[in-house]
Design a protein around this motif. Structure first.
Motif, PDB file in Angstrom:
ATOM      1  N   UNK A 112     -34.873  34.280  10.344  1.00  0.00           N
ATOM      2  CA  UNK A 112     -33.648  34.503   9.573  1.00  0.00           C
ATOM      3  C   UNK A 112     -32.457  34.737  10.496  1.00  0.00           C
ATOM      4  N   UNK A 113     -32.377  33.882  11.510  1.00  0.00           N
ATOM      5  CA  UNK A 113     -31.258  33.892  12.456  1.00  0.00           C
ATOM      6  C   UNK A 113     -30.595  32.519  12.439  1.00  0.00           C
ATOM      7  N   UNK A 114     -29.372  32.481  12.959  1.00  0.00           N
ATOM      8  CA  UNK A 114     -28.660  31.205  12.976  1.00  0.00           C
ATOM      9  C   UNK A 114     -29.229  30.283  14.049  1.00  0.00           C
ATOM     10  N   UNK A 115     -29.003  28.995  13.866  1.00  0.00           N
ATOM     11  CA  UNK A 115     -29.484  28.019  14.841  1.00  0.00           C
ATOM     12  C   UNK A 115     -28.764  28.228  16.169  1.00  0.00           C
ATOM     13  N   UNK A 116     -29.482  28.182  17.281  1.00  0.00           N
ATOM     14  CA  UNK A 116     -28.862  28.412  18.595  1.00  0.00           C
ATOM     15  C   UNK A 116     -28.152  27.170  19.116  1.00  0.00           C
ATOM     16  N   UNK A 254     -40.222  41.448  19.878  1.00  0.00           N
ATOM     17  CA  UNK A 254     -39.625  42.620  20.495  1.00  0.00           C
ATOM     18  C   UNK A 254     -38.188  42.390  20.912  1.00  0.00           C
ATOM     19  N   UNK A 255     -37.861  41.167  21.321  1.00  0.00           N
ATOM     20  CA  UNK A 255     -36.501  40.858  21.741  1.00  0.00           C
ATOM     21  C   UNK A 255     -35.528  40.946  20.571  1.00  0.00           C
ATOM     22  N   UNK A 256     -35.941  40.458  19.419  1.00  0.00           N
ATOM     23  CA  UNK A 256     -35.086  40.554  18.232  1.00  0.00           C
ATOM     24  C   UNK A 256     -34.880  42.010  17.828  1.00  0.00           C
ATOM     25  N   UNK A 266     -23.551  49.724  19.440  1.00  0.00           N
ATOM     26  CA  UNK A 266     -22.349  49.125  19.995  1.00  0.00           C
ATOM     27  C   UNK A 266     -22.489  48.518  21.367  1.00  0.00           C
ATOM     28  N   UNK A 267     -23.720  48.284  21.821  1.00  0.00           N
ATOM     29  CA  UNK A 267     -23.909  47.647  23.123  1.00  0.00           C
ATOM     30  C   UNK A 267     -23.862  46.131  22.967  1.00  0.00           C
ATOM     31  N   UNK A 268     -23.284  45.458  23.957  1.00  0.00           N
ATOM     32  CA  UNK A 268     -23.241  44.008  23.933  1.00  0.00           C
ATOM     33  C   UNK A 268     -24.547  43.443  24.489  1.00  0.00           C
ATOM     34  N   UNK A 269     -24.756  42.159  24.212  1.00  0.00           N
ATOM     35  CA  UNK A 269     -26.035  41.524  24.526  1.00  0.00           C
ATOM     36  C   UNK A 269     -25.853  40.396  25.540  1.00  0.00           C
ATOM     37  N   UNK A 270     -26.726  40.403  26.514  1.00  0.00           N
ATOM     38  CA  UNK A 270     -26.934  39.263  27.399  1.00  0.00           C
ATOM     39  C   UNK A 270     -28.389  38.847  27.213  1.00  0.00           C
ATOM     40  N   UNK A 284     -36.152  32.269  23.690  1.00  0.00           N
ATOM     41  CA  UNK A 284     -35.056  33.173  24.025  1.00  0.00           C
ATOM     42  C   UNK A 284     -33.737  32.692  23.443  1.00  0.00           C
ATOM     43  N   UNK A 285     -33.618  31.397  23.191  1.00  0.00           N
ATOM     44  CA  UNK A 285     -32.384  30.861  22.638  1.00  0.00           C
ATOM     45  C   UNK A 285     -32.076  31.459  21.266  1.00  0.00           C
ATOM     46  N   UNK A 286     -33.112  31.852  20.531  1.00  0.00           N
ATOM     47  CA  UNK A 286     -32.895  32.424  19.204  1.00  0.00           C
ATOM     48  C   UNK A 286     -32.149  33.749  19.316  1.00  0.00           C
ATOM     49  N   UNK A 287     -32.513  34.562  20.288  1.00  0.00           N
ATOM     50  CA  UNK A 287     -31.800  35.816  20.532  1.00  0.00           C
ATOM     51  C   UNK A 287     -30.415  35.519  21.103  1.00  0.00           C
ATOM     52  N   UNK A 288     -30.337  34.502  21.953  1.00  0.00           N
ATOM     53  CA  UNK A 288     -29.088  34.174  22.631  1.00  0.00           C
ATOM     54  C   UNK A 288     -28.003  33.694  21.681  1.00  0.00           C
ATOM     55  N   UNK A 289     -28.387  33.270  20.492  1.00  0.00           N
ATOM     56  CA  UNK A 289     -27.389  32.787  19.528  1.00  0.00           C
ATOM     57  C   UNK A 289     -26.366  33.856  19.188  1.00  0.00           C
ATOM     58  N   UNK A 290     -26.725  35.126  19.364  1.00  0.00           N
ATOM     59  CA  UNK A 290     -25.810  36.234  19.069  1.00  0.00           C
ATOM     60  C   UNK A 290     -25.393  36.999  20.322  1.00  0.00           C
TER      61      UNK A 290
END
Length: 326
Positions: A112-116, A254-256, A266-270, A284-290
Motif C-alpha cells: 500500500x505504497x506508491x510506485x517507486x 522492517x524497513x517500512x 519528524x526525521x527525514x529518510x534516506x 529498497x525502492x519501495x521505501x525510497x519512494x518516500x
C-alpha cells in the motif's frame, strides 16, 4: 508450504570500492529462493563484517528456518523468528516477491505504497586522493547527485576537488564513522558553503551523543547507528535523518516500519544499500519512494549485473522488471 534454498554468489566489481574502513573488488552476496510449487520468490542480502556477519553465518541462520518455513511460517512470524540483519532480509524479501507473484500484483501495491517511479539515486565516488576524486567527479559530472566517500584526512580538499570536477551536481558526503566532533565543528560551515546537503555518520556509532549540542548547518544522517525502530528515540535527539538499509532492518517489512516510525518523530529518510546487485535494490525502492535522498547505486558498481536488472538513466532509476523482483 514454501521450500527454501540458499546460495552464495560472488559478483566482481568494475573497480575498487573504497571507504574509510577498507576496499573491496567483489560483492559477496547470499541469494534466497522460496518456492511454493507454482511460484518462486527471490531475495538477496549482503553479509557485512561491520555488523559481525559472514556469508557462512548468514547461510546457517537462514537454513535454520527451513523446517519452520516448510510448516507454514508467515512473513509476520518471520520477524520474531529471526533477528534484524542480512539473513532475515533475504528471506523477508523473498516472501514479498513470492506474495506478489501469488496475487498477481506489484509488491508496492501489496505494501500500500506508491510506485517507486522517477527515483534519482546518488552515484558514489570512492575514497581516494583529492586529485583522483576530482577526476572521478569530472567523469560523473552529469550525475544529478554525487555521494563522496571520505575518511578523516583531506576532507575539505577532497570536497573542493569534487566541486571543481562536478560544479552542478548535488553533493552528499559519507564519513563512515571516521570523523571527530572537533573536525565536524571545524568544517561544517565550509561544507555548507560548498553545497554539501548532508553528512552521513560522521562519528562512530555509540559515540555520537555529542551531536545533541552541535549546531551544524548541514543535515546529519545516521547510518551505522540506526538499525531498527528501537533506535529511533535516542537518535531523534541527535540526527536530522536516518539511512534505512534493508540489510540492517532485516528486510522490507522492517524497513517500512522504520520509515513510518521516523516520520512520526519528524526525521527525514534516506534509503541506502550495501554493494549488491539489482535484486537487492529493487525491494529498497519501495521505501525510497518516500525518501528525501536515495542511494541505491549498487548495481552501477557491478562489472555485470543480473539479467533483467534495474535500468539507470542519468541517475534516474527505472521500475523493477517483474522478472527481477516484486
Amino acid at each position: 508450504m514454501p521450500r527454501i534454498s540458499v546460495t552464495s554468489e560472488v559478483w566482481p566489481l568494475r573497480g575498487a570500492f573504497k571507504i574509510s574502513r577498507g576496499a573491496k573488488t567483489e560483492a559477496h552476496v547470499v541469494k534466497v529462493a522460496l518456492t511454493d510449487g507454482e511460484y518462486t520468490g527471490y531475495g538477496e542480502c549482503v553479509p557485512y563484517a561491520r555488523y559481525n556477519e559472514t556469508v557462512e553465518g548468514v547461510i546457517a541462520d537462514i537454513e535454520a528456518q527451513a523446517d519452520a518455513l516448510s510448516r507454514g511460517m508467515t512473513r509476520k512470524e518471520l520477524q520474531d523468528a529471526m533477528k534484524a540483519g542480512a539473513a532475515r532480509n533475504a528471506v523477508d524479501c523473498a516472501y514479498w516477491d513470492l506474495e506478489a507473484k501469488r496475487f498477481g500484483r506489484r509488491a508496492w501495491e501489496l505494501a500500500e505504497r506508491k510506485a517507486p517511479e522517477g527515483l534519482i539515486t546518488a552515484e558514489t565516488l570512492s575514497l581516494d586522493t583529492p586529485d583522483a576524486m576530482r577526476e572521478a567527479a569530472r567523469k560523473a559530472a552529469s550525475a544529478p547527485l554525487l555521494k563522496l566517500k571520505l575518511n578523516g584526512e583531506n576532507v575539505l580538499e577532497s570536497v573542493r576537488a569534487v566541486r571543481e570536477g562536478a560544479p552542478t551536481s548535488r553533493l552528499i558526503v559519507d564519513a563512515n564513522e571516521a570523523w571527530s566532533i572537533a573536525l565536524l565543528e571545524d568544517i561544517g560551515a565550509e561544507l555548507d558553503a560548498l553545497g554539501v546537503e548532508m553528512i552521513e555518520q560522521p562519528l562512530p556509532a555509540g559515540q555520537d551523543d555529542g551531536l545533541i549540542d552541535l549546531d551544524c548547518p548541514v543535515l546529519l544522517c545516521a547510518d551505522e547507528s540506526i538499525h531498527t525502530v528501537a533506535d529511533i528515540p535516542r537518535l531523534s535527539q541527535l540526527y536530522d535523518m536516518i539511512n534505512i538499509k534493508l540489510d540492517k532492518t532485516g528486510g522490507l517489512t522492517g524497513a517500512l516500519d522504520l520509515a513510518d516510525a521516523a516520520a512520526k518523530v519528524g526525521m527525514q529518510i534516506m534509503v541506502g544499500c550495501m554493494v549488491g546487485t539489482s535484486l537487492a535494490m529493487a525491494p529498497a525502492m519501495i521505501v525510497a519512494a518516500d525518501a528525501r535522498i536515495v542511494d541505491l547505486d549498487g548495481p552501477l558498481w557491478m562489472a555485470k549485473d543480473r539479467e533483467n536488472g534495474l535500468v539507470f538513466d542519468k541517475g534516474v532509476m527505472g521500475l523493477p522488471d517483474r522478472a527481477l523482483w516484486g
